[in-house]
Each structure stands twice: as structure tokens, then as C-alpha cells.
Motif scaffolding. Structure first.
Motif, mmCIF file in Angstrom:
data_model
loop_
_atom_site.group_PDB
_atom_site.id
_atom_site.type_symbol
_atom_site.label_atom_id
_atom_site.label_comp_id
_atom_site.label_asym_id
_atom_site.label_seq_id
_atom_site.Cartn_x
_atom_site.Cartn_y
_atom_site.Cartn_z
ATOM 1 N N VAL A 56 -21.677 -9.124 -12.679
ATOM 2 C CA VAL A 56 -22.167 -8.107 -11.855
ATOM 3 C C VAL A 56 -21.641 -7.829 -10.307
ATOM 4 O O VAL A 56 -21.167 -7.276 -10.087
ATOM 5 C CB VAL A 56 -23.802 -8.476 -11.541
ATOM 6 N N ALA A 57 -21.028 -9.293 -9.809
ATOM 7 C CA ALA A 57 -20.627 -9.395 -8.566
ATOM 8 C C ALA A 57 -19.094 -8.696 -8.727
ATOM 9 O O ALA A 57 -18.798 -7.731 -8.076
ATOM 10 C CB ALA A 57 -20.324 -10.881 -8.113
ATOM 11 N N GLU A 58 -18.459 -8.785 -9.873
ATOM 12 C CA GLU A 58 -17.083 -8.111 -9.853
ATOM 13 C C GLU A 58 -17.474 -6.617 -10.055
ATOM 14 O O GLU A 58 -16.606 -5.940 -9.296
ATOM 15 C CB GLU A 58 -16.551 -8.582 -11.273
ATOM 16 N N GLN A 59 -18.388 -5.983 -10.998
ATOM 17 C CA GLN A 59 -18.739 -4.821 -11.084
ATOM 18 C C GLN A 59 -19.192 -4.195 -9.603
ATOM 19 O O GLN A 59 -18.585 -2.918 -9.249
ATOM 20 C CB GLN A 59 -19.713 -4.384 -12.232
ATOM 21 N N LEU A 60 -20.047 -4.961 -8.760
ATOM 22 C CA LEU A 60 -20.410 -4.356 -7.742
ATOM 23 C C LEU A 60 -19.128 -4.208 -6.539
ATOM 24 O O LEU A 60 -19.229 -3.393 -5.625
ATOM 25 C CB LEU A 60 -21.445 -5.241 -7.163
ATOM 26 N N GLY A 61 -18.238 -5.274 -6.894
ATOM 27 C CA GLY A 61 -17.129 -5.135 -5.662
ATOM 28 C C GLY A 61 -16.177 -3.811 -5.896
ATOM 29 O O GLY A 61 -16.088 -3.299 -4.922
ATOM 30 N N VAL A 62 -16.171 -3.327 -7.155
ATOM 31 C CA VAL A 62 -15.296 -2.240 -7.351
ATOM 32 C C VAL A 62 -16.413 -1.101 -6.704
ATOM 33 O O VAL A 62 -15.658 -0.124 -6.050
ATOM 34 C CB VAL A 62 -15.366 -2.072 -8.894
ATOM 35 N N VAL A 63 -17.763 -0.985 -6.923
ATOM 36 C CA VAL A 63 -18.336 0.034 -6.414
ATOM 37 C C VAL A 63 -18.443 0.151 -4.817
ATOM 38 O O VAL A 63 -18.224 1.065 -4.222
ATOM 39 C CB VAL A 63 -19.788 0.102 -6.986
ATOM 40 N N ARG A 64 -18.512 -1.067 -4.238
ATOM 41 C CA ARG A 64 -18.550 -1.125 -2.938
ATOM 42 C C ARG A 64 -17.296 -0.790 -2.220
ATOM 43 O O ARG A 64 -17.115 -0.100 -1.137
ATOM 44 C CB ARG A 64 -18.575 -2.574 -2.484
ATOM 45 N N ALA A 65 -16.152 -0.947 -2.866
ATOM 46 C CA ALA A 65 -14.629 -0.750 -2.355
ATOM 47 C C ALA A 65 -14.652 0.673 -2.416
ATOM 48 O O ALA A 65 -13.991 1.516 -1.422
ATOM 49 C CB ALA A 65 -13.684 -1.325 -3.143
ATOM 50 N N ARG A 66 -15.198 1.549 -3.453
ATOM 51 C CA ARG A 66 -14.970 2.880 -3.787
ATOM 52 C C ARG A 66 -15.925 3.427 -2.699
ATOM 53 O O ARG A 66 -15.469 4.512 -1.791
ATOM 54 C CB ARG A 66 -15.361 3.312 -4.948
ATOM 55 N N LEU A 67 -16.901 3.093 -2.306
ATOM 56 C CA LEU A 67 -18.023 3.821 -1.416
ATOM 57 C C LEU A 67 -17.251 3.424 -0.118
ATOM 58 O O LEU A 67 -17.414 4.389 0.666
ATOM 59 C CB LEU A 67 -19.390 2.966 -1.604
ATOM 60 N N GLU A 68 -16.785 2.066 0.415
ATOM 61 C CA GLU A 68 -16.293 2.272 1.646
ATOM 62 C C GLU A 68 -15.177 3.221 1.918
ATOM 63 O O GLU A 68 -14.845 3.736 3.044
ATOM 64 C CB GLU A 68 -15.711 0.611 1.863
ATOM 65 N N GLY A 69 -14.177 3.264 0.912
ATOM 66 C CA GLY A 69 -13.134 4.047 0.935
ATOM 67 C C GLY A 69 -13.343 5.624 1.361
ATOM 68 O O GLY A 69 -12.829 6.104 1.892
ATOM 69 N N ASN A 70 -14.254 6.020 0.280
ATOM 70 C CA ASN A 70 -14.784 7.434 0.572
ATOM 71 C C ASN A 70 -15.417 7.665 1.775
ATOM 72 O O ASN A 70 -15.029 8.769 2.505
ATOM 73 C CB ASN A 70 -15.757 7.490 -0.913
ATOM 74 N N ILE A 71 -16.227 6.669 2.352
ATOM 75 C CA ILE A 71 -16.694 7.103 3.651
ATOM 76 C C ILE A 71 -15.639 7.041 4.786
ATOM 77 O O ILE A 71 -15.533 7.813 5.553
ATOM 78 C CB ILE A 71 -17.656 5.888 4.002
ATOM 79 N N ASN A 72 -14.807 5.935 4.609
ATOM 80 C CA ASN A 72 -13.955 5.836 5.781
ATOM 81 C C ASN A 72 -12.912 6.902 5.837
ATOM 82 O O ASN A 72 -12.274 7.647 6.682
ATOM 83 C CB ASN A 72 -13.153 4.702 5.542
ATOM 84 N N SER A 73 -12.395 7.452 4.356
ATOM 85 C CA SER A 73 -11.502 8.531 4.566
ATOM 86 C C SER A 73 -12.069 9.811 4.844
ATOM 87 O O SER A 73 -11.313 10.578 5.651
ATOM 88 C CB SER A 73 -10.977 8.848 2.642
ATOM 89 N N ASN A 74 -13.299 10.260 4.898
ATOM 90 C CA ASN A 74 -13.939 11.432 5.208
ATOM 91 C C ASN A 74 -14.152 11.322 6.711
ATOM 92 O O ASN A 74 -13.672 12.137 7.499
ATOM 93 C CB ASN A 74 -15.541 11.381 4.635
ATOM 94 N N LEU A 75 -14.445 10.253 7.328
ATOM 95 C CA LEU A 75 -14.566 9.920 8.725
ATOM 96 C C LEU A 75 -13.222 10.019 9.340
ATOM 97 O O LEU A 75 -12.952 10.551 10.561
ATOM 98 C CB LEU A 75 -15.414 8.551 9.088
ATOM 99 N N GLN A 76 -12.335 9.537 8.563
ATOM 100 C CA GLN A 76 -10.861 9.543 9.278
ATOM 101 C C GLN A 76 -10.355 11.057 9.393
ATOM 102 O O GLN A 76 -9.746 11.237 10.564
ATOM 103 C CB GLN A 76 -9.850 8.790 8.535
ATOM 104 N N LEU A 77 -10.517 11.819 8.584
ATOM 105 C CA LEU A 77 -10.328 13.338 8.577
ATOM 106 C C LEU A 77 -10.923 13.775 9.597
ATOM 107 O O LEU A 77 -10.298 14.432 10.547
ATOM 108 C CB LEU A 77 -10.692 13.954 7.190
#
Length: 891
Positions: A56-77
Motif C-alpha cells: 500500500v505504501a508503494e502504491q501510495l507513493g506513486v499517487v502522492r508523487a503524481r499529485l504533487e507534480g500536477n499541483i506544482n506544475s500548474n502553480l509554476q505556470l
């Protein structure tokens, strides 16, 4: 080498009850194996849970990374746009739109971007659908002012959400403060740039909405505040199931993300049953040898105990057998069928009274002792049993040394021993007492059978008496009912003659019961002379008989038979110097044999015909007919309607006024009973009074009329109408009622305002103490007595003096002819003179014309009543009649 022998042991013999030592050994082994199995189960579950949490931690890490990347990329724009506005503060809508369109596209989660110089929104992309946002002042908007001012105060971007958007859906709003540098190096606030991130697109692009995602996720920390425990994505129940936790790092805060496997944590490892089966198999490999060894040990001990028990049982059985033989005096014998040697024990010698020392090995010893009368039968039974190779049973007598007789019972059975020798083995015992008892029982049985025959004869005689009349010997009502209702009888009645003796009660009362019995016997003999062999006569009551005709008959033959019976019954019958005469009334009913149950109604039909014969003058016969039945049914319906009418109080009074013969003032009213029938309307007494009298309910109708008359009188007084006197009829039954006076308690009336009218034919010439006493009580209560229909009965002057009525009413049959008959006029004048001489007021009924009124007035009559003035009417019409004084117009 000797061959080993193993006894064949089945499961029933092998599985014995374990001993304490075996149970203890098995218990220790089970405890050790169970402890090892539990330890292994706990360890296996612990490893399984650790692996699951790691997955579960492994799967959660993947989702968390995608979520952080999408948020930060939107804010960076958006940060690039903020930097551009800081260098070009005078940017217009076209420039703002071209720059914003470059980073808001299909692959971006941004929905729109707004620019708010001086905190007032004037720049927007896309403009379509967001026109209403132009001109929004953050400082004046209560919903967004707090977040906007927090961004300005902190100088950092503030991420809010998720929030419900006006355009639909949910989103996260990032507000960036924009500062410009002045020439002196200080910063000056340009305004705010707000970007809306679409929540659903963010979740979808981050993999949170993937149906194949093996974990369930919940996100909390609204507005990027990790201390806020509000769940804005997923099921809040996930937090209660020990989830794997992680943080989503945002530029201005954090979200906390929790995850569990889809469907929850599984407490059972995949290999749980495999490990359990291995544990059970290992345990069995340990327990089975221990169990088998314990069983063998216990079985050996059990065999030893069983041998000892059987040995003791055999000894006890031998002792009981010996004791039983000694106490029961049973002798044992055996005959070797191959050698002919007979063996007797000592008890046999006692039974046959054979002295000690005599040789008893030969068959002749037994045969010599038997009674000569039983010898042949006993030997035959003996040898037949031997030839058949079965059992032997015989009872016979033996002659003892002193010449006395003893009964012996012998039983035995043929058998073959292990050496192939055939024997017959048996026992003998003394049954002399049993034979004697049997003899006594047989005698008692014969006596009981004789007694039963006597009882059966007595029962038959009682049955005959129960079905026949003791005086005449004829069948009775019970016998008749059986014959009428027995549908399987070979000859059922086709017609009935129901016969009733006329004047029998007079003979019985004047000459005594002996004369009555003689008349009944004579009547029975006459009736029996007029029936055939297949018919029968029954006496069904005191003086009632029935002739049941079983052969086909027509009305002519039945009428001829009835005529003969009537003629013979008229002849005088001598009894103790008296010539007794009586007649008969006969009702005849013919059966409708097409009906299966016609016997049930045949007697009823004959009884109806008899009733008609008696009502038509007696000493005659009548046939039952459908017309007669319809009349009876109609009378029954009228009777039922009368009873229902009493319950529903359908009887009501109609009032006919009475007038002073000289002044024509109203002196009173007569209450006449009427029946307000629900279907036939208002009925007069001639339609119901006879049936009511037969039902003995006339007194109830009188009571209803009296109560309603008194109630109507109260209405008249309340309306200001004065009626001096009310007259109501009273029946003979009420006059003979000892409770008459008590029944009138509670009635409210003024003394002298109520009169009871009595028919002249009731009793006037009969001296009746009860009626006289009731008259006295009525006068004490203030109720006057009037004689109705005077001149139609049998009253005398003496009876008028004895009764002392207040008024008498001349019957209308005497009044109507006075206009044209001088004789009738003189008769009425005489009645008026008699009344006046005795101080009795005289009322004339049937005053049809004013000529009647004038003649009666001139004759001295006191009051008038008739259609010349008014008919009988209900209370409401009477009140109207009195107010308008219509009778004066008629006069």
C-alpha cells in the motif's frame, strides 16, 4: 518359526473408551501441537500484514508523487504569469488572454486565470462563462476577502479548496500577490492573480479515479492546512482502519493522504489454509501413533476386565438358575434320540412321585405315570414334535402313588449337539392350580355370556319401550321421527294423517284420567283398524296420533279413510255407566317423493293442515296445500315483523278527538295503535292485532302506545294545547298481570287525565279478584276506567255496578243505524239512561254525520267521537287541527 495370530478387530471393537493415562498423553500432545499451530498462525499473519502495508505504501507513493507534480506544475505556470505582470503592470486584456491561453490547454488542470489590479478583477481568461467575475472587489466580497487578504499580508501564494465553483464542479483556487519594485527599491502591491485548478481533472490525472487502483485513498487538510482533519476526497471511514499515511507537500502547505487496500485489510494470509493444513497434518502424524498405542493399551485392559466380569456373571447366573429351579419346582429332562436314554433330575422325580432308586433312564417310566385318558394324546404330541424337529408343548395328568391327580405342563425342543447327536431337552412343572383357575374362569365366562344375553334381551325390551307408547302399545314420536328421517328405509311414508281428539280434555277433566286412558285406548284401536299391514299408527302426544301411509295413495282414498275414522270416532264409548263422546280433527299431508328429504317436512305439513281443520270448526279433515303453506308463511312473516317492529319501536299512537255533545269542545282523545310498517306504510290494528295476540305481545304494544301518548301530551302542553283526557286501550293480559301497577311506576301524568279502555267482552261478568285489585290500584293512581265497545259483549247491570267505570262507549254498530231505525234509537237511548242513572258518562262512537251528532245530543249523550268531526291522526296533525278548530266548520 511359529505363525503370529492377530485377532480380527472391527472398528466397534477397536475404538474403546480411553483410560485416564491415554487421555493425559493425548491432552499433552494436543496442547503442544495447538500452541505450535497458534504461534505459526500469528507469525504468518504478522508477515502478511507487513507485506500488505508495504504494498500500500508503494502504491501510495506513486499517487502522492503524481499529485504533487500536477499541483506544482500548474502553480509554476501561474508563477510565470505573475512574474510577467510584475514587470509589465499595465498589461491589458488581450495580452493577458494570449499569455494565459499558452498554458491553459487540454493537458492542464487549470480552468481559468483572473487578474485583479488593486484587488478588483478586470482581467480574465477565458472570458466566456466568467463575465460575472469582472468587477469583483476582493475587499468587499465576504466569501473571498479573508483568503485574498491572507495572500497579500503574507506575500506568498495561498491555495484554497476544494471549493464548489459557480460554474459547476469543484476546484482549488491559488491566489498569488503581485508586487512591483519602485525606483527607490521598495515593493508596491499591484494586485492579485487567481488561478482555478479543476479538482476532478487533477484527481483523474493523478490516478486517484483509476478503477484499477488497488488501494482506497482519503485526503484531508482543506486549504492546505495539515491540522485541518476534514476529508475532502475519499471515504472518511478509511481513517478508522489503520491506513498508511503520507504527506502531499504543497508550495504553501500540506495535505495528508491515507490509504488502505481496496476492500480493507485482509486478516487472513493467502497461504493461511495451506499452513493450517500442514500444521494439522503434522499434528496427526504425532497424535495418531499416540492414539493407537493408547487404544491398544486400553483394549488389553478392557479384555481383562470383561473376562473377569463374565466369569462373575456366569457364577451369578448359575446360582440364580439353581435358585429359580428350586423355588419354581421345575423339573428338567433330556432324551437322547439316538440311544433312547432318558435323563431326569431330582425335581422330575418329585413331580411324578417316583421313589428314589428306581431306574428312570427308559421311556416307559414316563408313559406308565400318565393318566390313561391323556396317554394317547400326550404321546402323539410328543412324537410329532420329535419328527418335526421343532418345539414340544403339552398338558396332561399323572397319577400319583396315593391315587391323586396332578396336572403337568411339559415343553421342550429338539436340538443337535456339536458331536451330531440329537436330543430333546425340556422342562416340566405343576400347573394343577392354573388348570383349576382356568376351569373356574371358563365357568365364569359362561355365566357372563348368559348374563350378557339377559342384558341384551333387557336392552331390546327397553329399546322397544323407548320407541312405543306404554298405554296403547303404539309407536311413539321418537319412532316416527326415525322413520321419517331414515332415507335408507325400504318403505318410507308417502302420506301422514295427523289426528287430534276433540273434547278429550273435557272427558279427562270430568271423568278422570282412567276415562281418558280408556278413550285413548279406544281411539288407538279404531285407528289400527283403518291401516294396512305396511302402514303404522303412532301416538305422538297426549291426545295426538299419526297414521303413516307407506303405500301409494291419492287424495280420494285418503279422504275416504279420514271420513271413516271421523265417523267411527263419533260413536259413543261406554265407560262406567257413562256414554263418552268425542270427535277428531285430521290434517292430511302428502309427500313429494321426488325430494330426498321430504320426510323432514311431512309432519310439519300435516300439523299445519290439522291446525286449519281445528280452526274451521273441528270434527273434520283438511289437506295441506301450497296455499295453506303460503298463508302460514305469511303469518310467520307478519309475526317476525311484529317482533322486529317492537325492537325498532315502529308502533305509534294515532289520536281521534272526542267532543262535548252540546258545546263541541274537545273533551279528550283516544289513542289508537298504528304500525308504521317500513314497506307497507301505516297499518291499522285489524292487520296485526290477531297475530300479536297469538304472540302474546299485545301488552307490549299497549305499553309503547301508553308511553308515547304521555310523551305527546307533554308536547301538547308545551305548545299551549289543552287536551283534558287521554284514553288508551289495555289488553286482558295486562289486567291479569300482578306486576301491572309496578310497571306503571315512573310514568308522569296528571291524575284524572288518563283513562284505560277495556273491551266489554274481556271479563265483566267474571269475578276475578286480581283484576278487581288492579282496578282499585289504578283508581288510587288517578287512572280512570272506561268500557269500550259497550253493547257487543255480555256485560250486565250488576257488572257495571261492580266495576264502577268512569265512562262507557257505545259501539259504532249500535250508533250508525239510529238515523233510520227507531228501534236502534230507543236501544241507544236506553244505554244512555242506564249510564246516567249509574253516574257513568256515555260516549258514542261511529258518529259519521251531523245528523248522528244531533240525535245523540238530544238523547242525552255526553261525548261524541267519529268521522263527522275528525278521523284518527298523528300528533302533529292533531296539534294543527286543534289550533285551527276545523271541527266547528264541519258542524
Amino acid at each position: 518359526m511359529p505363525k503370529l495370530f492377530f485377532p480380527k478387530i472391527g472398528a466397534r471393537h477397536f475404538l474403546t473408551r480411553p483410560s485416564f493415562a491415554s487421555i493425559l498423553a493425548m491432552g499433552i500432545a494436543v496442547a503442544v501441537i495447538s500452541a505450535a499451530g497458534i504461534f505459526w498462525e500469528v507469525q504468518n499473519r504478522s508477515v502478511h500484514l507487513q507485506r500488505a502495508r508495504a504494498n500500500v505504501a508503494e502504491q501510495l507513493g506513486v499517487v502522492r508523487a503524481r499529485l504533487e507534480g500536477n499541483i506544482n506544475s500548474n502553480l509554476q505556470l501561474v508563477r510565470g504569469l505573475v512574474a510577467l505582470i510584475a514587470t509589465q503592470p499595465d498589461i491589458d486584456q488581450d495580452q493577458f488572454g494570449r499569455i494565459s491561453s499558452s498554458f491553459i490547454g487540454k493537458h492542464s488542470q487549470l480552468r481559468n486565470v483572473a487578474g485583479a489590479p488593486d484587488l478588483v478583477v478586470s482581467l480574465m481568461y477565458p472570458m466566456e462563462g466568467n463575465e460575472k467575475a469582472i468587477g469583483l472587489d476582493y475587499r468587499k466580497n465576504n466569501q473571498q476577502r479573508h483568503t485574498a487578504l491572507r495572500a497579500v499580508t503574507s506575500g506568498e501564494m495561498v491555495l484554497a479548496g476544494p471549493v464548489d465553483l459557480l460554474q459547476g464542479g469543484t476546484g482549488f483556487i491559488a491566489r498569488f500577490p503581485v508586487f512591483m519594485k519602485t525606483e527607490d527599491g521598495t515593493r508596491h502591491l499591484w494586485g492579485l492573480v487567481a488561478a482555478v485548478v479543476d479538482a476532478d481533472r487533477l484527481y483523474a490525472d493523478s490516478g486517484l479515479l483509476d478503477p484499477d487502483l488497488p488501494i482506497e485513498i482519503a485526503i484531508l487538510g482543506k486549504d492546505a492546512t495539515i491540522t485541518d482533519k476534514t476529508v475532502f476526497f475519499g471515504d472518511e471511514a478509511i481513517l478508522q482502519q489503520e491506513p498508511v499515511l503520507s504527506n502531499v507537500v504543497l508550495p504553501t502547505g500540506r495535505w495528508q493522504i491515507a490509504a488502505i487496500p481496496r476492500g480493507g485489510w485482509s486478516a487472513v494470509p493467502v497461504n493461511a489454509w495451506k499452513t493450517r493444513l500442514l500444521t494439522v497434518a503434522g499434528g496427526l502424524l504425532v497424535l495418531l501413533p499416540i492414539f493407537i498405542a493408547g487404544q491398544l493399551y486400553d483394549q488389553r485392559r478392557g479384555h481383562i476386565r470383561e473376562l473377569k466380569r463374565r466369569q462373575l456373571q456366569m457364577e451369578g447366573l448359575s446360582q440364580r438358575l439353581k435358585l429359580a429351579l428350586d423355588t419354581s419346582k421345575i423339573g428338567i429332562w433330556e432324551l437322547n434320540l439316538d440311544t433312547g436314554v432318558l435323563t431326569w433330575d431330582s425335581r422330575m422325580l418329585e413331580l411324578y412321585d417316583i421313589p428314589e432308586g428306581r431306574d428312570t433312564t427308559q421311556y416307559d417310566v414316563w408313559a406308565d405315570c400318565l393318566h390313561p385318558d391323556d396317554l394317547e394324546r400326550a404321546e402323539r404330541e410328543y412324537w410329532e414334535a420329535i419328527e418335526a424337529g421343532g418345539t414340544y408343548h403339552s398338558d396332561f395328568r399323572v397319577i400319583l402313588q396315593d391315587g391323586s391327580i396332578r396336572w403337568i405342563r411339559a415343553i421342550g425342543a429338539v436340538h443337535t449337539n456339536t458331536r451330531g447327536q440329537r436330543y430333546i431337552l425340556g422342562v416340566n412343572w405343576d400347573v394343577s392350580s392354573d388348570i383349576q383357575l382356568k376351569t373356574r374362569l371358563l365357568t365364569a365366562k359362561q355365566s357372563a355370556e348368559d348374563r350378557n344375553r339377559e342384558l341384551e334381551d333387557a336392552r331390546a325390551l327397553m329399546e322397544h319401550y323407548s320407541l312405543h307408547d306404554s298405554l296403547t302399545g303404539l309407536p311413539n314420536r321418537r319412532f316416527l321421527d326415525q322413520e321419517l328421517l331414515d332415507e335408507e328405509a325400504p318403505q318410507r311414508p308417502t302420506a301422514l294423517l295427523h289426528i287430534d281428539l276433540d273434547r278429550f280434555k273435557h272427558i279427562n277433566d270430568t271423568l278422570g284420567h282412567a276415562a281418558g286412558d280408556a278413550m285413548l285406548t279406544h281411539a288407538a284401536s279404531v285407528l289400527k283398524e283403518n291401516v294396512s299391514d305396511s302402514d303404522f299408527v303412532a301416538r305422538i302426544g297426549g291426545d295426538e296420533f299419526v297414521i303413516a301411509i307407506t303405500e301409494p295413495a291419492d287424495e280420494a282414498s285418503l279422504a275416504a279413510r279420514a271420513d271413516r275414522i271421523i265417523a267411527q270416532m263419533r260413536r259413543p264409548v261406554p265407560f262406567e255407566n257413562h256414554q263418552c263422546r268425542f270427535g277428531v280433527s285430521i290434517g292430511i299431508a302428502m309427500a313429494d317423493t321426488t325430494l330426498s328429504d321430504y320426510g323432514r317436512h311431512l309432519l310439519v305439513d300435516a300439523d299445519i293442515a290439522l291446525y286449519r281443520a281445528k280452526s274451521n270448526g273441528r270434527n273434520r279433515f283438511e289437506f295441506f296445500s301450497d296455499t295453506l303453506k303460503s298463508e302460514i308463511v305469511h303469518n310467520k312473516q307478519v309475526a317476525d315483523d311484529i317482533l322486529f317492529a317492537l325492537e325498532r319501536q315502529e308502533f305509534l299512537p294515532y289520536f281521534q278527538p272526542q267532543f262535548d255533545a252540546r258545546t263541541l269542545a274537545i273533551t279528550g282523545v283516544e289513542a289508537l295503535a298504528r304500525w308504521k310498517h317500513p314497506t307497507e306504510g301505516i297499518l291499522t290494528p285489524d292487520r296485526f292485532l290477531k297475530t300479536a295476540d297469538e304472540l302474546n305481545v299485545v301488552h307490549l304494544i299497549d305499553r309503547l302506545i301508553l308511553e308515547q301518548t304521555l310523551w305527546q301530551s307533554a308536547r301538547w302542553k308545551a305548545a299551549g294545547i289543552h287536551i283534558p283526557k287521554m284514553s288508551v286501550n289495555v289488553s286482558a293480559g295486562r289486567l291479569n298481570d300482578v306486576q301491572l301497577v309496578q310497571s306503571l311506576d315512573g310514568l308522569v301524568f296528571e291524575p284524572g287525565s288518563l283513562s284505560f279502555e277495556l273491551l266489554e267482552s274481556i271479563f265483566l261478568d267474571e269475578k276475578n279478584d286480581l283484576i278487581a285489585a288492579n282496578f282499585d290500584h289504578l283508581r288510587e293512581m288517578g287512572i280512570d276506567i272506561e268500557i269500550d265497545d259497550f253493547g257487543t259483549g255480555y256485560a250486565s247491570i250488576v257488572s257495571l255496578i261492580h266495576l264502577r267505570p268512569k265512562r262507557l262507549k257505545i259501539d259504532r254498530q249500535l250508533v250508525i243505524p239510529i238515523t233510520h231505525s227507531e228501534g236502534q234509537r230507543r236501544l241507544v237511548a236506553s244505554i244512555i239512561d242506564i249510564g246516567q242513572s249509574l253516574g257513568i258518562k256515555v260516549v258514542a262512537e261511529g258518529v259519521e254525520t251531523m245528523q248522528h251528532a244531533r240525535i245523540l245530543r238530544d238523547l242525552g249523550c255526553d261525548a261524541l267521537q267519529g268521522y263527522a268531526f275528525a278521523p284518527a291522526m298523528p300528533s302533529d296533525r292533531l296539534m294543527e287541527f286543534v289550533r285551527e278548530e276545523r271541527w266547528r266548520e264541519a258542524s
